[in-house]
Enzyme design. Sequence first.
Site, short mmCIF file in Angstrom:
data_model
loop_
_atom_site.label_atom_id
_atom_site.label_comp_id
_atom_site.label_asym_id
_atom_site.label_seq_id
_atom_site.Cartn_x
_atom_site.Cartn_y
_atom_site.Cartn_z
CD GLN A 133 46.66 -28.96 -10.03
OE1 GLN A 133 47.60 -29.15 -9.29
NE2 GLN A 133 45.53 -29.63 -9.92
CG HIS A 134 43.33 -24.97 -8.58
ND1 HIS A 134 42.91 -26.27 -8.41
CD2 HIS A 134 44.44 -24.83 -7.81
CE1 HIS A 134 43.73 -26.89 -7.57
NE2 HIS A 134 44.67 -26.04 -7.20
CG ASP A 180 51.11 -26.34 -12.20
OD1 ASP A 180 50.28 -26.99 -11.53
OD2 ASP A 180 51.35 -25.14 -11.98
#
Length: 498
Positions: free
Chosen positions: A80-81, A243
């Site tokens: 992520q991110h 994820d």
Amino acid sequence: MYVGVDCGTQSTKVVVVDLANARILGEASRPHRLAEGENGRREQDPEEWMEAFFGAFAEAVANATIDSRAIRAIGISGQQHGLVALDADGQPVHPAKLWCDTETALENAVLVDRLGGEAGCLDKLGLVLQTGYTASKLAWLRKKHPDAYQRIDSILLPHDYLNFRLTGERVAEAGDASGTGYFDTRARRWRHDVFNAIAPELDPESVLPRLIESHEPAGTLTAAMAQRLGLAENVLVSSGGGDNMMGAIGTGNIKPGRVTVSLGTSGTVYAFSNEPVLSDNATIANFCASSDGWLPLACTMNVTSATTLVRNLFGLELDTFSKNVADAPAGAEGITILPFFNGERVPNLPHATASFLGLTSFNATQANLCRAVVESATFGLRYGLELLGDLAKDASQIRLIGGGARSPVWRQIVADVLGVEVICPRINEAAALGAAIQAAWCDEHARGGQATLASLCERLVSLDQETRTQPDPEIHDTYQAVYRRYRTALEKRHGVTH
């Protein structure tokens, strides 16, 4: 046949799933390199993700010994991110800054203030911006690399980028989008006004990907990609997700009452909710799930990354490290470690460094230090579990995933620290499995089938009874005192009181 892909920090993993017979036919992985700097920089070249995907995909299909043209859909899970900013030709304008990058802490603090502090963030986004989120990375790129920033034509997350490479489509879904910092997690939509506060020169209508539902396809493989992979051209690519969202699906955590704990590079604790959850603690993320609903989550940044550092410090193989952990007593004879080698997100300490406390000439042994770092990583997850409050406090079982979950001694420590039974799914690569299940769900929708996500999880998510681990009541009592020692150190060293 369906394929699930998990593009993580350390590697890309691929599984081939036979839905009809509810089994994994083949799996493989390929590693990634990580570019690090002392200022908290942690970046990767997105092209390495693709090369890792191609290698792992080819090996997984070969291991499955199937006709690759039987594959009907692919699902992508991604860390992520991460900020993947592309130019008009679809090329990255800068290496992808990752979830664990803390170089942008100052930019994050400025953004939180600009949005009206924690209360303003909650009002606009349903969560409070954290340094790891995408927003501060974009603000950092604007300030530090204006030439690259000016070439931005689109902004994607890592899993969105892989979808784009496979299909040519720029799309996103609510689960992964929740961690950008410019997405309203309650209304499940982009907040253009927040994006404009971060990147005023960019048009969000143009640069942000189109939002789709979790059961919708991102698209179909391009002709060139189908040929490269040896697949039919009508193969669907599902929406995919972060994820953690795919890990929830891969552990059957798609209804209230279940808790998943991941012992990966980072650590995550999450529980499904039918409604948005606004915590009174800013570090709990009110993320959307990729299965409808929400997935309130706490993320710690130092789990297997911390244990690996200590293991490498002593030059130990994994088996020897595990034996050391098992040989040392609970509480490591008074050693406490605050394992913030990468800073920390829960609690919010992006500039923190690691501390080794309580060392004496009597307890400073390899075994105690090995055990102490495993215990400390687990204490961080207990801290996060407590922050989830009512969603997790009555959990009678923890579903444990990630690399650390393969260790019997670590499973026992988790059970003893949390005071609850733990068990692992039979397929440990839960994010890749979740991506494959979501791909099957997407394919069912596209074909007008009747299978629900719940029925697919019921068929494909099974628990490994050999990993079922019960807490030892006496050791759990010991850990109550050891955990208080950890919390006292956290307060004295960093002022963290809740």
